[in-house]
Design an enzyme around this catalytic site. Structure first.
Site, PDB file in Angstrom:
ATOM      1  N   ASN A   9       1.146  -0.943   0.332  1.00 32.13           N
ATOM      2  CA  ASN A   9      -0.378  -0.175   0.012  1.00 32.13           C
ATOM      3  C   ASN A   9       0.580   1.154   0.084  1.00 32.13           C
ATOM      4  O   ASN A   9       1.846   1.648   1.244  1.00 32.13           O
ATOM      5  CB  ASN A   9      -0.945   0.088   1.216  1.00 32.13           C
ATOM      6  CG  ASN A   9      -2.139   1.055   1.161  1.00 32.13           C
ATOM      7  OD1 ASN A   9      -1.828   2.213   0.326  1.00 32.13           O
ATOM      8  ND2 ASN A   9      -1.894   1.194   2.535  1.00 32.13           N
ATOM      9  N   LYS A  11       0.389   4.721  -0.345  1.00 32.16           N
ATOM     10  CA  LYS A  11      -0.802   5.216   0.146  1.00 32.16           C
ATOM     11  C   LYS A  11      -0.281   6.470  -0.494  1.00 32.16           C
ATOM     12  O   LYS A  11      -0.230   6.186  -1.535  1.00 32.16           O
ATOM     13  CB  LYS A  11      -0.416   5.559   1.871  1.00 32.16           C
ATOM     14  CG  LYS A  11      -0.033   4.572   2.575  1.00 32.16           C
ATOM     15  CD  LYS A  11       0.159   4.602   4.219  1.00 32.16           C
ATOM     16  CE  LYS A  11      -0.256   3.212   4.836  1.00 32.16           C
ATOM     17  NZ  LYS A  11      -0.317   3.386   6.243  1.00 32.16           N
ATOM     18  N   HIS A  94      -9.464   1.048   4.478  1.00 37.35           N
ATOM     19  CA  HIS A  94      -8.127   1.132   5.429  1.00 37.35           C
ATOM     20  C   HIS A  94      -8.381   1.683   6.605  1.00 37.35           C
ATOM     21  O   HIS A  94      -8.923   3.196   6.507  1.00 37.35           O
ATOM     22  CB  HIS A  94      -7.451   1.576   4.559  1.00 37.35           C
ATOM     23  CG  HIS A  94      -6.349   2.177   4.781  1.00 37.35           C
ATOM     24  ND1 HIS A  94      -5.312   2.429   6.447  1.00 37.35           N
ATOM     25  CD2 HIS A  94      -4.738   0.872   4.809  1.00 37.35           C
ATOM     26  CE1 HIS A  94      -4.167   2.610   6.163  1.00 37.35           C
ATOM     27  NE2 HIS A  94      -3.754   1.170   5.395  1.00 37.35           N
ATOM     28  N   GLU A  96      -7.452   4.923   7.897  1.00 36.88           N
ATOM     29  CA  GLU A  96      -6.860   6.053   7.575  1.00 36.88           C
ATOM     30  C   GLU A  96      -8.415   6.705   6.481  1.00 36.88           C
ATOM     31  O   GLU A  96      -8.499   7.816   6.736  1.00 36.88           O
ATOM     32  CB  GLU A  96      -5.163   6.169   6.486  1.00 36.88           C
ATOM     33  CG  GLU A  96      -4.099   6.128   7.605  1.00 36.88           C
ATOM     34  CD  GLU A  96      -2.928   5.705   6.514  1.00 36.88           C
ATOM     35  OE1 GLU A  96      -2.649   5.238   5.564  1.00 36.88           O
ATOM     36  OE2 GLU A  96      -1.949   5.082   7.460  1.00 36.88           O
ATOM     37  N   GLU A 166      -4.941  -4.504  10.864  1.00 36.92           N
ATOM     38  CA  GLU A 166      -3.470  -3.488  10.964  1.00 36.92           C
ATOM     39  C   GLU A 166      -4.135  -2.784  12.217  1.00 36.92           C
ATOM     40  O   GLU A 166      -5.666  -2.007  12.198  1.00 36.92           O
ATOM     41  CB  GLU A 166      -4.175  -2.588   9.668  1.00 36.92           C
ATOM     42  CG  GLU A 166      -3.900  -3.155   8.026  1.00 36.92           C
ATOM     43  CD  GLU A 166      -2.717  -2.653   7.189  1.00 36.92           C
ATOM     44  OE1 GLU A 166      -1.844  -2.635   6.996  1.00 36.92           O
ATOM     45  OE2 GLU A 166      -3.879  -1.284   7.185  1.00 36.92           O
ATOM     46  N   GLY A 172       2.616   2.812  10.924  1.00 33.43           N
ATOM     47  CA  GLY A 172       3.495   4.114  10.386  1.00 33.43           C
ATOM     48  C   GLY A 172       4.473   4.682  11.908  1.00 33.43           C
ATOM     49  O   GLY A 172       5.529   5.306  11.718  1.00 33.43           O
ATOM     50  N   SER A 213       3.637  -1.525  10.214  1.00 35.47           N
ATOM     51  CA  SER A 213       4.836  -1.649  10.207  1.00 35.47           C
ATOM     52  C   SER A 213       6.012  -2.293  10.086  1.00 35.47           C
ATOM     53  O   SER A 213       6.802  -3.579  10.993  1.00 35.47           O
ATOM     54  CB  SER A 213       5.989  -1.305  12.101  1.00 35.47           C
ATOM     55  OG  SER A 213       4.632   0.132  12.351  1.00 35.47           O
TER      56      SER A 213
END
Ligand code: 13P
Length: 252
Positions: A9, A11, A94, A96, A166, A172, A213
């Site tokens: 991904n 992003k 996702h 985000e 996730e 991140g 991560s």
């Protein structure tokens, strides 16, 4: 036996020119492992460039989001047909998108149905925030995301879905969950509801990834777990030398 699955991904990173450069640099490494299902999900504007380079290589392409409607007045959105023109996969829900763009279990469910109706393979993301984790709400949150997100899906379609666990506190941040912890959460909050919804056989065929991560130095710790079938990789998937090593670690 579930086939291992590793997806990148990217992003909101890389212009088309940069994406071409990155994917070309990775290509030999990506192609050296054929027993893993490999997917790159770049930003939408770079999808045509990436899909052209990956055409015929056995490596799939996906978008990072999609609308459920066929067309219409939805400024800024991509329809399933538009995605399908270049991609075989789509990331849905996702964290985000849930956190910054008002994605809900209900919209994830609508998008999931649209993706399946268009023969796209959906990668559905679930996971708890740090606050929810510390309040002991991990199970409640992830079970709800699975039950609501995958509501009213047939068994025939359910087997095609890929789920990514996730934990948001691990995305991140450089703080990955441990393999044991991710495996336990997946067993309790993903496999159990999947069994209730679709039966043992179907639940056993659905691929579940870990994301947060993941890098080449810790990937094997996750891939060695019985409930984890691969990874959804953010930061490390932008590194031409690291991402192919993660794929190598998932090799059967
Ligand atoms: P990182 O690998 O950068 O933590 O991102 C994980 C992720 O969000 C993949 O979808």
């Amino acid at each position: 036996m579930r086939k291992p699955f590793v997806a990148a991904n990217w992003k909101m990173n890389k212009t088309a020119a940069e994406a071409r450069e990155l994917v070309s640099a990775m290509l030999p490494g990506l192609q050296s492992v054929t027993t893993v299902e490999r997917v790159i999900c770049p930003p939408a504007t770079t999808v045509p460039a990436v899909s052209e380079i990956l055409s015929g290589t056995g490596i799939g392409v996906g978008t990072q989001n999609m609308h459920w409607e066929e067309n219409g007045a939805y400024t800024g959105e991509l329809s399933p047909e538009m995605v399908k023109e270049f991609c075989e996969y789509v990331i849905l829900g996702h964290s985000e998108r849930r956190a910054y763009f008002a994605e809900t279990d209900e919209t994830v469910n609508k998008k999931l149905k649209a993706a399946l109706a268009h023969d796209l393979i959906p990668i559905v993301c679930v996971g708890e925030t740090l606050e929810e984790n510390e309040a002991g709400k991990t199970d409640e949150v992830v079970i709800r995301e699975i039950k609501e997100g995958l509501k009213d899906i047939s068994k025939t379609d359910a087997v095609k879905i890929v789920i990514a666990y996730e934990p948001i506190w691990a995305i991140g941040t450089g703080k990955a969950a441990t393999g044991d912890l991710a495996n336990d959460v997946i067993a309790r909050t993903i496999r159990v509801p999947l069994k209730e919804m679709f039966g043992e056989d179907v639940a056993g065929q659905i691929r579940v990834l870990y994301g947060g991560s993941v890098k080449s130095s810790n990937a094997a710790e996750f891939f060695n777990q019985p409930e984890i079938d691969g990874a959804l990789v953010g930061g490390a998937s932008l590194k031409a030398d690291d991402f192919p090593k993660i794929i190598k670690a998932a090799e059967l």
